[in-house]
Design a protein around this motif. Sequence first.
Motif, PDB file in Angstrom:
ATOM      1  N   ASP A   1       6.138   7.193   0.911  1.00 18.63           N
ATOM      2  CA  ASP A   1       6.279   6.620   2.802  1.00 18.63           C
ATOM      3  C   ASP A   1       7.740   6.114   2.212  1.00 18.63           C
ATOM      4  N   PHE A   2       8.435   5.707   0.946  1.00 16.88           N
ATOM      5  CA  PHE A   2       9.152   5.346   1.056  1.00 16.88           C
ATOM      6  C   PHE A   2      10.653   6.056   1.251  1.00 16.88           C
ATOM      7  N   VAL A   3      10.949   7.781   0.939  1.00 23.16           N
ATOM      8  CA  VAL A   3      10.845   8.587   1.327  1.00 23.16           C
ATOM      9  C   VAL A   3      11.359   8.730   2.739  1.00 23.16           C
ATOM     10  N   THR A   4      10.434   9.059   3.714  1.00 20.53           N
ATOM     11  CA  THR A   4       9.929   8.700   4.758  1.00 20.53           C
ATOM     12  C   THR A   4      10.533   7.786   5.731  1.00 20.53           C
ATOM     13  N   LEU A   5      10.841   6.662   5.012  1.00 20.30           N
ATOM     14  CA  LEU A   5      10.849   6.068   5.798  1.00 20.30           C
ATOM     15  C   LEU A   5      12.464   5.771   5.555  1.00 20.30           C
ATOM     16  N   GLY A   6      13.057   6.973   4.663  1.00 21.14           N
ATOM     17  CA  GLY A   6      14.555   6.752   4.523  1.00 21.14           C
ATOM     18  C   GLY A   6      14.652   7.783   5.717  1.00 21.14           C
ATOM     19  N   ASN A   7      14.094   8.830   5.406  1.00 15.33           N
ATOM     20  CA  ASN A   7      13.921   9.937   6.772  1.00 15.33           C
ATOM     21  C   ASN A   7      14.595   9.180   8.115  1.00 15.33           C
TER      22      ASN A   7
ATOM     23  N   LYS B   1      -0.258  11.628  -4.878  1.00 18.29           N
ATOM     24  CA  LYS B   1      -0.312  10.156  -4.423  1.00 18.29           C
ATOM     25  C   LYS B   1       0.054  10.126  -2.673  1.00 18.29           C
ATOM     26  N   LYS B   2      -0.897   9.919  -1.894  1.00 14.73           N
ATOM     27  CA  LYS B   2       0.096   9.138  -0.861  1.00 14.73           C
ATOM     28  C   LYS B   2      -0.998   8.967   0.216  1.00 14.73           C
ATOM     29  N   SER B   3      -0.867   7.953   0.830  1.00 17.05           N
ATOM     30  CA  SER B   3      -1.139   7.113   1.438  1.00 17.05           C
ATOM     31  C   SER B   3      -1.919   7.029   2.788  1.00 17.05           C
ATOM     32  N   PRO B   4      -2.838   6.432   3.768  1.00 17.04           N
ATOM     33  CA  PRO B   4      -3.220   6.360   4.878  1.00 17.04           C
ATOM     34  C   PRO B   4      -2.489   7.014   5.636  1.00 17.04           C
ATOM     35  N   LEU B   5      -1.060   6.308   5.428  1.00 18.43           N
ATOM     36  CA  LEU B   5      -0.153   5.664   6.691  1.00 18.43           C
ATOM     37  C   LEU B   5       0.880   7.405   6.715  1.00 18.43           C
ATOM     38  N   GLY B   6       0.367   7.740   5.643  1.00 22.20           N
ATOM     39  CA  GLY B   6       1.773   8.801   5.539  1.00 22.20           C
ATOM     40  C   GLY B   6       1.859   9.808   6.222  1.00 22.20           C
ATOM     41  N   ALA B   7       0.933  10.011   6.959  1.00 22.20           N
ATOM     42  CA  ALA B   7       0.779  11.491   8.557  1.00 22.20           C
ATOM     43  C   ALA B   7       1.308  11.252   9.060  1.00 22.20           C
ATOM     44  N   ASP B   8       1.315   9.739   9.508  1.00 22.94           N
ATOM     45  CA  ASP B   8       1.550   9.261  10.849  1.00 22.94           C
ATOM     46  C   ASP B   8       2.826   8.174  10.698  1.00 22.94           C
TER      47      ASP B   8
ATOM     48  N   THR C   1       0.778  -1.685   0.119  1.00 25.93           N
ATOM     49  CA  THR C   1       0.111   0.233  -0.201  1.00 25.93           C
ATOM     50  C   THR C   1       1.455   1.236   0.165  1.00 25.93           C
ATOM     51  N   PHE C   2       2.154   0.898   0.289  1.00 30.94           N
ATOM     52  CA  PHE C   2       3.096   2.491   0.635  1.00 30.94           C
ATOM     53  C   PHE C   2       3.192   2.846  -0.962  1.00 30.94           C
ATOM     54  N   VAL C   3       3.004   4.281  -1.283  1.00 29.66           N
ATOM     55  CA  VAL C   3       3.574   5.126  -2.200  1.00 29.66           C
ATOM     56  C   VAL C   3       4.689   5.046  -2.221  1.00 29.66           C
ATOM     57  N   LEU C   4       5.699   6.293  -2.988  1.00 30.64           N
ATOM     58  CA  LEU C   4       6.819   6.800  -3.379  1.00 30.64           C
ATOM     59  C   LEU C   4       6.835   7.162  -1.990  1.00 30.64           C
TER      60      LEU C   4
END
Length: 214
Positions: free
Chosen positions: A25-31, A80-87, A20-23
């Motif tokens: 979200d993976f950048v956020t995980l990089g953070n 594109k943003k996922s429901p998990l993006g903000a959290d 379900t992750f979008v691009l």
Amino acid sequence: MTTEQPRARRPRRHFSMIRTFVLADFVTLGNGFAGTGAILSAMQYLATGRETWLWVAFALMPLALVMDFLDGRIARWRFKKSPLGADLDSLADVISFGMAPAALAFAVGMRGALDVAVLLYFVACGISRLARFNVTSAELSDGSGKVKYFEGTPIPTSLGLVLVLAVATWQGRIGESMWGGAWELGPLVLHPLVLLYAASGSAMISKTLRIPKI
């Protein structure tokens, strides 16, 4: 008389959450990865005494900031943003701009009982600031849905504290030679430099301080 057979349960797909992750979200995980790497590097410095690990930690902090800046831009660019993006963003920010600066302060010598109390306060302020933003962002947004200003300083401003630590490390003013020395208050120890963390945390949770969002 025939009975209807129960429908076969659809097997769950592997890594269904990751799918379900979008691009962005993976950048956020990089953070979050960069912030975690900074914390582990600070721990490695404490374990080995090799200053190189401190510089690895300092170098990872701007990378976390770049990732934090890019994830929102990528989400808007790709629509594109996922429901998990903000959290995900808030959790990554707590690691990179709350825990990592506190871990670096501890690593360079702010380890007195009062130092630790201030660092805990700083992290608590960062967590509270992000939680408040998530709750109030709709109220603070304009007609386009964009937030007009921040209440309190954004948590990435803690990189200013990391810059101070980097300069102190470069000048050899950490540990026993830390800027400002140490105050002994009975059995308790406080390094005055840690008061910058108290000021930063207080600015994050301020209700009257408003920072325009660029």
